[in-house]
Design a protein around this motif. Structure first.
Motif, PDB file in Angstrom:
ATOM      1  N   VAL A 190      50.331  49.723  19.613  1.00  0.00           N
ATOM      2  CA  VAL A 190      50.797  49.665  21.002  1.00  0.00           C
ATOM      3  C   VAL A 190      49.634  49.415  21.960  1.00  0.00           C
ATOM      4  CG1 VAL A 190      51.697  51.113  22.863  1.00  0.00           C
ATOM      5  CG2 VAL A 190      52.891  51.010  20.702  1.00  0.00           C
ATOM      6  N   ALA A 191      48.501  50.058  21.714  1.00  0.00           N
ATOM      7  CA  ALA A 191      47.348  49.887  22.600  1.00  0.00           C
ATOM      8  C   ALA A 191      46.930  48.415  22.681  1.00  0.00           C
ATOM      9  CB  ALA A 191      46.190  50.751  22.114  1.00  0.00           C
ATOM     10  N   GLY A 192      46.887  47.732  21.546  1.00  0.00           N
ATOM     11  CA  GLY A 192      46.516  46.323  21.547  1.00  0.00           C
ATOM     12  C   GLY A 192      47.556  45.431  22.196  1.00  0.00           C
ATOM     13  N   ILE A 193      48.832  45.700  21.936  1.00  0.00           N
ATOM     14  CA  ILE A 193      49.906  44.871  22.492  1.00  0.00           C
ATOM     15  C   ILE A 193      49.943  44.975  24.010  1.00  0.00           C
ATOM     16  CG2 ILE A 193      52.406  44.546  22.584  1.00  0.00           C
ATOM     17  CD1 ILE A 193      52.519  45.482  19.672  1.00  0.00           C
ATOM     18  N   THR A 194      49.838  46.186  24.539  1.00  0.00           N
ATOM     19  CA  THR A 194      49.925  46.363  25.983  1.00  0.00           C
ATOM     20  C   THR A 194      48.677  45.861  26.697  1.00  0.00           C
ATOM     21  OG1 THR A 194      49.171  48.636  25.683  1.00  0.00           O
ATOM     22  CG2 THR A 194      51.531  48.285  25.883  1.00  0.00           C
ATOM     23  N   ALA A 195      47.529  45.886  26.046  1.00  0.00           N
ATOM     24  CA  ALA A 195      46.332  45.290  26.638  1.00  0.00           C
ATOM     25  C   ALA A 195      46.528  43.797  26.830  1.00  0.00           C
ATOM     26  CB  ALA A 195      45.115  45.563  25.757  1.00  0.00           C
ATOM     27  N   LYS A 196      47.227  43.176  25.910  1.00  0.00           N
ATOM     28  CA  LYS A 196      47.546  41.747  26.037  1.00  0.00           C
ATOM     29  C   LYS A 196      48.390  41.472  27.272  1.00  0.00           C
ATOM     30  CE  LYS A 196      51.067  40.420  24.220  1.00  0.00           C
ATOM     31  NZ  LYS A 196      52.491  40.281  24.640  1.00  0.00           N
ATOM     32  N   ASN A 197      49.345  42.351  27.551  1.00  0.00           N
ATOM     33  CA  ASN A 197      50.181  42.188  28.745  1.00  0.00           C
ATOM     34  C   ASN A 197      49.335  42.232  30.012  1.00  0.00           C
ATOM     35  OD1 ASN A 197      52.387  42.090  27.041  1.00  0.00           O
ATOM     36  ND2 ASN A 197      53.023  44.199  27.435  1.00  0.00           N
ATOM     37  N   GLY A 198      48.395  43.167  30.057  1.00  0.00           N
ATOM     38  CA  GLY A 198      47.521  43.258  31.221  1.00  0.00           C
ATOM     39  C   GLY A 198      46.660  42.022  31.394  1.00  0.00           C
ATOM     40  N   ILE A 199      46.174  41.475  30.285  1.00  0.00           N
ATOM     41  CA  ILE A 199      45.360  40.259  30.355  1.00  0.00           C
ATOM     42  C   ILE A 199      46.175  39.099  30.916  1.00  0.00           C
ATOM     43  CG2 ILE A 199      44.156  38.526  28.981  1.00  0.00           C
ATOM     44  CD1 ILE A 199      43.289  40.801  27.126  1.00  0.00           C
ATOM     45  N   LEU A 200      47.421  38.944  30.454  1.00  0.00           N
ATOM     46  CA  LEU A 200      48.283  37.875  30.954  1.00  0.00           C
ATOM     47  C   LEU A 200      48.475  37.969  32.460  1.00  0.00           C
ATOM     48  CD1 LEU A 200      51.101  37.688  28.233  1.00  0.00           C
ATOM     49  CD2 LEU A 200      49.382  35.949  28.733  1.00  0.00           C
ATOM     50  N   LEU A 201      48.691  39.182  32.951  1.00  0.00           N
ATOM     51  CA  LEU A 201      48.950  39.366  34.380  1.00  0.00           C
ATOM     52  C   LEU A 201      47.688  39.185  35.222  1.00  0.00           C
ATOM     53  CD1 LEU A 201      51.060  40.343  36.540  1.00  0.00           C
ATOM     54  CD2 LEU A 201      50.156  42.631  36.151  1.00  0.00           C
ATOM     55  N   LEU A 202      46.610  39.851  34.836  1.00  0.00           N
ATOM     56  CA  LEU A 202      45.421  39.879  35.679  1.00  0.00           C
ATOM     57  C   LEU A 202      44.584  38.615  35.561  1.00  0.00           C
ATOM     58  CD1 LEU A 202      44.296  43.597  35.331  1.00  0.00           C
ATOM     59  CD2 LEU A 202      45.903  42.550  36.913  1.00  0.00           C
ATOM     60  N   ASP A 203      44.677  37.901  34.448  1.00  0.00           N
ATOM     61  CA  ASP A 203      43.952  36.642  34.337  1.00  0.00           C
ATOM     62  C   ASP A 203      44.464  35.641  35.372  1.00  0.00           C
ATOM     63  OD1 ASP A 203      42.141  34.738  32.804  1.00  0.00           O
ATOM     64  OD2 ASP A 203      44.072  33.708  32.598  1.00  0.00           O
ATOM     65  N   HIS A 204      45.789  35.597  35.534  1.00  0.00           N
ATOM     66  CA  HIS A 204      46.364  34.698  36.542  1.00  0.00           C
ATOM     67  C   HIS A 204      45.966  35.140  37.946  1.00  0.00           C
ATOM     68  CE1 HIS A 204      49.368  32.618  39.006  1.00  0.00           C
ATOM     69  NE2 HIS A 204      49.539  31.795  37.990  1.00  0.00           N
ATOM     70  N   ALA A 205      45.977  36.439  38.193  1.00  0.00           N
ATOM     71  CA  ALA A 205      45.584  36.939  39.510  1.00  0.00           C
ATOM     72  C   ALA A 205      44.113  36.623  39.803  1.00  0.00           C
ATOM     73  CB  ALA A 205      45.825  38.450  39.586  1.00  0.00           C
ATOM     74  N   GLU A 206      43.260  36.758  38.809  1.00  0.00           N
ATOM     75  CA  GLU A 206      41.841  36.454  38.995  1.00  0.00           C
ATOM     76  C   GLU A 206      41.621  34.981  39.346  1.00  0.00           C
ATOM     77  OE1 GLU A 206      38.394  38.535  38.110  1.00  0.00           O
ATOM     78  OE2 GLU A 206      39.855  39.097  39.629  1.00  0.00           O
ATOM     79  N   ARG A 207      42.387  34.110  38.722  1.00  0.00           N
ATOM     80  CA  ARG A 207      42.270  32.681  39.030  1.00  0.00           C
ATOM     81  C   ARG A 207      42.677  32.410  40.476  1.00  0.00           C
ATOM     82  NH1 ARG A 207      41.880  29.439  34.360  1.00  0.00           N
ATOM     83  NH2 ARG A 207      42.160  30.613  32.411  1.00  0.00           N
ATOM     84  N   GLU A 208      43.722  33.081  40.934  1.00  0.00           N
ATOM     85  CA  GLU A 208      44.180  32.901  42.310  1.00  0.00           C
ATOM     86  C   GLU A 208      43.155  33.439  43.305  1.00  0.00           C
ATOM     87  OE1 GLU A 208      47.006  31.450  43.482  1.00  0.00           O
ATOM     88  OE2 GLU A 208      47.542  30.815  41.455  1.00  0.00           O
ATOM     89  N   VAL A 209      42.587  34.597  43.004  1.00  0.00           N
ATOM     90  CA  VAL A 209      41.567  35.173  43.879  1.00  0.00           C
ATOM     91  C   VAL A 209      40.342  34.266  43.927  1.00  0.00           C
ATOM     92  CG1 VAL A 209      39.968  37.115  44.170  1.00  0.00           C
ATOM     93  CG2 VAL A 209      42.350  37.548  43.588  1.00  0.00           C
ATOM     94  N   GLY A 210      39.975  33.698  42.784  1.00  0.00           N
ATOM     95  CA  GLY A 210      38.849  32.775  42.752  1.00  0.00           C
ATOM     96  C   GLY A 210      39.083  31.528  43.564  1.00  0.00           C
ATOM     97  N   ALA A 211      40.352  31.152  43.733  1.00  0.00           N
ATOM     98  CA  ALA A 211      40.698  29.970  44.527  1.00  0.00           C
ATOM     99  C   ALA A 211      40.812  30.283  46.010  1.00  0.00           C
ATOM    100  CB  ALA A 211      42.008  29.368  44.028  1.00  0.00           C
ATOM    101  N   GLY A 212      40.595  31.551  46.388  1.00  0.00           N
ATOM    102  CA  GLY A 212      40.612  31.918  47.794  1.00  0.00           C
ATOM    103  C   GLY A 212      41.835  32.673  48.250  1.00  0.00           C
ATOM    104  N   THR A 213      42.755  32.999  47.352  1.00  0.00           N
ATOM    105  CA  THR A 213      43.954  33.744  47.718  1.00  0.00           C
ATOM    106  C   THR A 213      43.622  35.215  47.893  1.00  0.00           C
ATOM    107  OG1 THR A 213      45.235  32.186  46.379  1.00  0.00           O
ATOM    108  CG2 THR A 213      46.356  34.188  47.074  1.00  0.00           C
TER     109      THR A 213
END
Length: 223
Positions: free
Chosen positions: A111-134
């Protein structure tokens, strides 16, 4: 003196607890001590080794998250969310009357590994948006809009695949039933609580970093 026994109709943990409660009521003579061996001792040794595996996996997970995001805030957000979902596994085991054994412990590690993957999916996209100035808040909302659907689909698909095993259907299903219950409970907790928790921690950390950067910029611009 060695005393042995065979369990029927109950699991090892329940049987050993019953034996301990019975022996606790018996006064022991001076110089007499109790030691529990056999399968129980092997189980305790296995728990110790699996706990080391979980600790090592957590450290490796954090290092990979730091490498992935190159920042502490999203890495900590993913790690805390992944660890918090373990509560869902324990709750599911308790509600179904399952004890913590080797099988369920393996499910908790999964479970620890599976849920870490969910966080990566969500926050990786957010990081890209923040890097673009959002703005961080808008970036997180956009990430949730784009990524929550695949997160929910993969979570539900995994839970559906484990459901027959959790219900005890099939030959040998009883052996791995605690694993399936631990995984399903952890995934349910992650979908409704841990993933939003990761987003909240990320937002707090990102906003704090933005305020520090603004304060540093203002100090540099002062004559």
């Amino acid at each position: 003196m060695h005393v042995t026994g065979r369990l029927e109709g109950i699991d090892l943990g329940t049987g050993v607890n019953a034996v301990k409660q019975s022996l606790a009521k018996m006064p022991l003579a001076a110089g007499v001590s109790l030691e529990y061996g056999g399968l129980y001792a092997q189980q305790q040794q296995a728990f110790h080794e699996l706990a080391l595996v979980l600790a090592a996996g957590t450290i490796m997970m954090f290092l990979i998250l730091i490498w992935e995001f190159a920042r502490v805030a999203p890495a900590i957000a993913c790690l805390i969310a992944a660890m918090s979902c373990l509560a869902g596994s324990f709750i599911a085991l308790d509600l179904t009357g399952m004890t913590l054994n080797i099988s369920s412990f393996m499910g908790i590690i999964m479970v620890a590994g599976i849920t870490a993957k969910n966080g990566i999916l969500l926050l990786d996209h957010a990081e890209r948006e923040v890097g673009a100035g959002t703005k961080p808040g808008a970036a997180l909302l956009d990430a949730a809009t784009v990524r929550l659907r695949p997160i929910m689909m993969t979570t539900l698909a995994t839970a559906a695949g484990l459901l027959p095993l959790a219900l005890g259907y099939g030959a040998g299903a009883k052996v791995q039933q605690p694993l399936a219950i631990a995984v399903i409970g952890g995934l349910a907790f992650a979908m409704f609580l841990s993933t939003p928790l990761a987003g909240g921690i990320y937002l707090i950390g990102t906003r704090a970093r933005a305020r520090r950067d603004e304060a540093r910029t203002s100090q540099n611009q002062m004559p």
